[in-house]
Enzyme design. Structure first.
Site, PDB file in Angstrom:
ATOM      1  N   GLU A  88     -22.557  25.901-142.058  1.00 44.54           N
ATOM      2  CA  GLU A  88     -22.652  27.197-142.734  1.00 44.54           C
ATOM      3  C   GLU A  88     -21.260  27.771-142.927  1.00 44.54           C
ATOM      4  O   GLU A  88     -20.260  27.117-142.658  1.00 44.54           O
ATOM      5  CB  GLU A  88     -23.524  28.152-141.911  1.00 44.54           C
ATOM      6  CG  GLU A  88     -23.018  28.368-140.501  1.00 44.54           C
ATOM      7  CD  GLU A  88     -23.998  29.122-139.619  1.00 44.54           C
ATOM      8  OE1 GLU A  88     -25.127  29.396-140.066  1.00 44.54           O
ATOM      9  OE2 GLU A  88     -23.645  29.421-138.466  1.00 44.54           O
ATOM     10  N   ASP A 110     -17.829  37.308-138.212  1.00 42.81           N
ATOM     11  CA  ASP A 110     -17.810  36.663-139.529  1.00 42.81           C
ATOM     12  C   ASP A 110     -16.695  37.212-140.421  1.00 42.81           C
ATOM     13  O   ASP A 110     -16.937  37.584-141.576  1.00 42.81           O
ATOM     14  CB  ASP A 110     -19.162  36.838-140.236  1.00 42.81           C
ATOM     15  CG  ASP A 110     -20.338  36.432-139.370  1.00 42.81           C
ATOM     16  OD1 ASP A 110     -20.171  35.507-138.557  1.00 42.81           O
ATOM     17  OD2 ASP A 110     -21.417  37.039-139.498  1.00 42.81           O
TER      18      ASP A 110
END
Length: 520
Positions: A169, A15
């Protein structure tokens, strides 16, 4: 022309989010249940990264109780720089949700959390020309907030749903020219992962999807890099654009096993007709114009400094009473806080495994305690080499099963513990035809990603045990993290003189990184 190898930050560093300040780049990653949280890296060329600290480095910022589950904790941070100040926004899924911390310097100290009353995960920050601060988060939704207080001033507004794939997301909102771009991940963070983008004249929308979405995915391909997604864009001083993203490097027989976790990759971006264009993420790309090789710091830690290096992490917390660098100068002393690695609350200090092939050794004085080295995915998936009561043991914990697979007497005093992780010469070793058939029948045929061998002493020592690495992979253990290799104590106190991590099989750089990051 110089080239760089992917990943640029290897091992469990998922991420990624990046920002540029002048000629300096700063990048953060998810840390999940580990403390300290949110490692922060610095680079001058997007390729060579050095960890300069952890954003969440004290309990007041990061509350991870012992009952928080593995792969809980800190999800998907975003780092931004605005009006001379750094902002990091993230989610503690084991705590109170979304929050912001700030600092004038990327090394810190970072502020205490400012909590935001917004749902979801993967929050992002962007500022309008009038100073308004917008927060985008999973859903995909946006809200106008006051970042100093966390007050929601407008919204949340649902502005786009992606292209229809599951789990839209990781939204990032950018003001580029006259457009607002909203880039999201979708398809799930497994092999179907992808990146899609839309644009609007206002952060409130309406958002127009790109003519061709996703702009990046490796799904349904045989590329060695898989699960590409959860990306962030950054521009270089020379006007070129780049994307950092997560990906995996599966190995072994179907379905393929990735044990290092999701790693940070870098790929170039070009713009056509007002849309970013991204090619496949390759193992090797032409380097950015600012490419500046650096000398990595030594991989061995002799524990001679006043503090632990920022790359050392512990599950959930690290109480002051559980470790010391001063009780025995030049040694790391660990004090037991729990009787087993199979439940939370134990004393463990480790570092991420960053290379498919590596050699780890540590000098341990167990004293009257029980201590060793562990290769850890979570409490239910770990391999350990342990010394206690005059005996060295190799222990395998795989789901509900725990077994000592080897034992050997050891004399009192310090002992060197060795782990050899290799992707070549997998189990079984040299076998006869009859043995091959027997091994295949009981599931020992080498279909996993690697073999983990445990020994006492130096490189010539015979291994106590060699275990199949597939059982310490995401495909078996599940979750969002990768392997962490470290030192532990479960009884009394023990001391470690040094810990050495070395990449091996360096000549085989395919799928590895020649531009290694330094997390020591």
């Amino acid at each position: 022309m110089p080239t760089y190898n992917n990943p640029v930050i290897s091992g469990f560093h998922p991420d990624p989010s990046v920002c540029r300040v002048g000629e300096d780049y700063y990048l953060v990653c998810s840390s999940f249940e580990y403390f300290p949280g949110v490692p922060i890296f610095h680079s001058r060329d997007l390729v060579h990264w050095r960890q300069i600290g952890n954003v969440l480095d004290r309990p007041g910022q990061l509350d991870l109780p012992d009952d928080s589950r593995a792969s809980g904790g800190i999800y998907a941070p975003t780092i931004r720089h605005h009006d001379g100040r750094f902002y990091m926004i993230t989610t503690n899924v084991s705590g109170k949700g979304n929050f912001i911390v700030t600092s004038e310097r990327p090394e810190g100290p970072w502020s205490d959390p400012v909590w935001i009353d917004l749902p979801g995960i993967d929050p992002d920050l962007a500022w309008d020309d009038d100073g308004s601060c917008w927060c985008a988060f999973s859903g995909v939704q946006v809200a106008r907030i006051d970042p100093a207080t966390g007050t929601v001033l407008e919204g949340p507004l649902k502005v786009w749903s992606g292209t229809g794939l599951q789990h839209p997301e990781a939204p990032h909102l950018y003001r580029i020219g006259d457009w607002w771009y909203l880039m999201v991940a979708e398809g799930g963070t497994d092999r179907g992962h992808s990146v899609s983008i839309a644009r609007a004249r206002s952060p409130r929308g309406p958002f127009e999807p790109a003519p061709v979405n996703p702009i990046l995915t490796h799904r349904s391909t045989d590329r060695p890099i898989q699960s590409t997604g959860h990306a962030d864009l950054v521009s270089a001083p020379d006007g070129t654009w780049w994307m950092v993203l997560l990906g995996t490097r599966p190995r072994g027989y179907f379905p393929g096993f990735h044990s290092l976790g999701r790693e940070t990759f870098l790929t170039p971006v070009r713009w056509e007709d007002g849309w970013p264009q991204v090619g496949p993420v390759l193992e090797q790309h032409p380097a950015p114009a600012s490419w500046q090789p650096i000398d990595p710091e030594p991989s061995r830690d002799d524990f001679d400094g006043p503090a632990l290096a920022p790359g050392w992490i512990s599950p959930r917390n690290r109480t002051d009473s559980s470790w010391s660098l001063s009780d025995r100068p030049g040694w790391l002393t660990l004090n037991a806080t729990g009787p087993t690695l199979d439940r939370a609350g134990h004393t463990f200090i480790g570092r991420r495994q960053q290379h498919p092939d590596c050699w780890i050794s540590a000098r341990l004085d167990p004293g009257t305690g029980r201590a060793g080295l562990s290769v850890r995915m979570d409490e239910a998936h770990h391999y350990d080499i342990e010394v206690g009561g005059g005996e060295a043991s190799v222990i395998a914990r795989i789901g509900p099963l725990r077994q000592a697979v080897a034992r050997r007497p050891v004399p009192p005093g310090p002992v060197t513990l060795v782990l050899d992780v290799r992707t070549t010469d997998l189990l079984p070793p040299t076998v006869t035809s009859a043995a091959e058939e027997s091994a295949d029948q009981i599931g020992l045929w080498p279909n996993g990603p690697d073999t983990i061998a445990f020994s006492l002493g130096g490189p010539e020592a015979a291994p106590l045990a060699e275990l199949d690495g597939r059982y310490l992979s995401t495909e078996v253990g599940t979750g969002f993290t990768g392997r962490v290799i470290g030192m532990y104590v479960t009884e009394g106190s023990a001391a470690f003189d040094w810990f050495d991590y070395e990449q091996t099989n360096i000549s085989d750089t395919k799928g590895d990184t020649a531009s290694k990051s330094d997390v020591g």
